[in-house]
Design an enzyme around this catalytic site. Structure first.
Site, mmCIF file in Angstrom:
data_model
loop_
_atom_site.group_PDB
_atom_site.id
_atom_site.type_symbol
_atom_site.label_atom_id
_atom_site.label_comp_id
_atom_site.label_asym_id
_atom_site.label_seq_id
_atom_site.Cartn_x
_atom_site.Cartn_y
_atom_site.Cartn_z
ATOM 1 N N TYR A 69 -31.906 -19.697 24.069
ATOM 2 C CA TYR A 69 -32.705 -18.986 23.395
ATOM 3 C C TYR A 69 -33.780 -18.100 23.926
ATOM 4 O O TYR A 69 -33.890 -16.918 23.679
ATOM 5 C CB TYR A 69 -33.471 -19.816 22.278
ATOM 6 C CG TYR A 69 -34.452 -19.175 21.023
ATOM 7 C CD1 TYR A 69 -33.757 -18.633 20.070
ATOM 8 C CD2 TYR A 69 -35.439 -19.014 21.452
ATOM 9 C CE1 TYR A 69 -34.655 -18.118 18.953
ATOM 10 C CE2 TYR A 69 -36.352 -18.106 20.275
ATOM 11 C CZ TYR A 69 -36.046 -17.932 19.365
ATOM 12 O OH TYR A 69 -36.439 -17.228 18.339
ATOM 13 N N HIS A 93 -34.213 -13.666 24.301
ATOM 14 C CA HIS A 93 -35.478 -12.962 24.038
ATOM 15 C C HIS A 93 -35.820 -12.277 25.220
ATOM 16 O O HIS A 93 -36.552 -11.373 25.292
ATOM 17 C CB HIS A 93 -36.194 -14.030 23.330
ATOM 18 C CG HIS A 93 -36.066 -14.121 21.982
ATOM 19 N ND1 HIS A 93 -35.070 -15.046 21.485
ATOM 20 C CD2 HIS A 93 -36.380 -13.544 20.809
ATOM 21 C CE1 HIS A 93 -34.930 -15.132 20.139
ATOM 22 N NE2 HIS A 93 -35.853 -13.910 19.488
#
Length: 104
Positions: free
Chosen positions: A18, A22
């Protein structure tokens, strides 16, 4: 400026992925977020609970809500689907939080 806060959930074994996704966010996604009035956007992770806390400042609720239907946002949701809880339309399962205190 309108302050928005929300929570989402990342899968327990996907914390690093994750964050990686990003860290490598697509420039066109950032541009679209800005075009829809998003500024000062942050997401924090509580590793113990797998909860994500998001904060963004926006110019206008209606303008911001139109972000969901953009082509790049739809593509991002599909890209993020394997790493977090999502709805049937691939959008993140998200709960808005009510502001109860603010200090400048």
């Amino acid at each position: 400026m309108i302050r928005k806060a929300f929570v989402m959930t990342v899968y327990p074994d996907m914390h690093e992925e994750y964050e990686k996704r990003h860290n490598e966010i697509w420039p066109e996604m950032v541009e679209e977020l800005r075009r829809h009035g998003g500024k000062n956007y942050s997401i924090f992770l509580d590793k113990d609970t797998n909860r994500l806390f998001g904060y963004v400042e926006i110019e206008d609720e209606e303008k911001w809500s139109q972000m969901a239907s953009t082509e790049i946002n739809q593509k991002w949701w599909k890209f993020m689907e394997p790493v977090m809880e999502t709805n049937p339309d691939s959008s993140p399962v998200s709960k808005n939080l009510k502001e109860v205190f603010h200090m400048d």
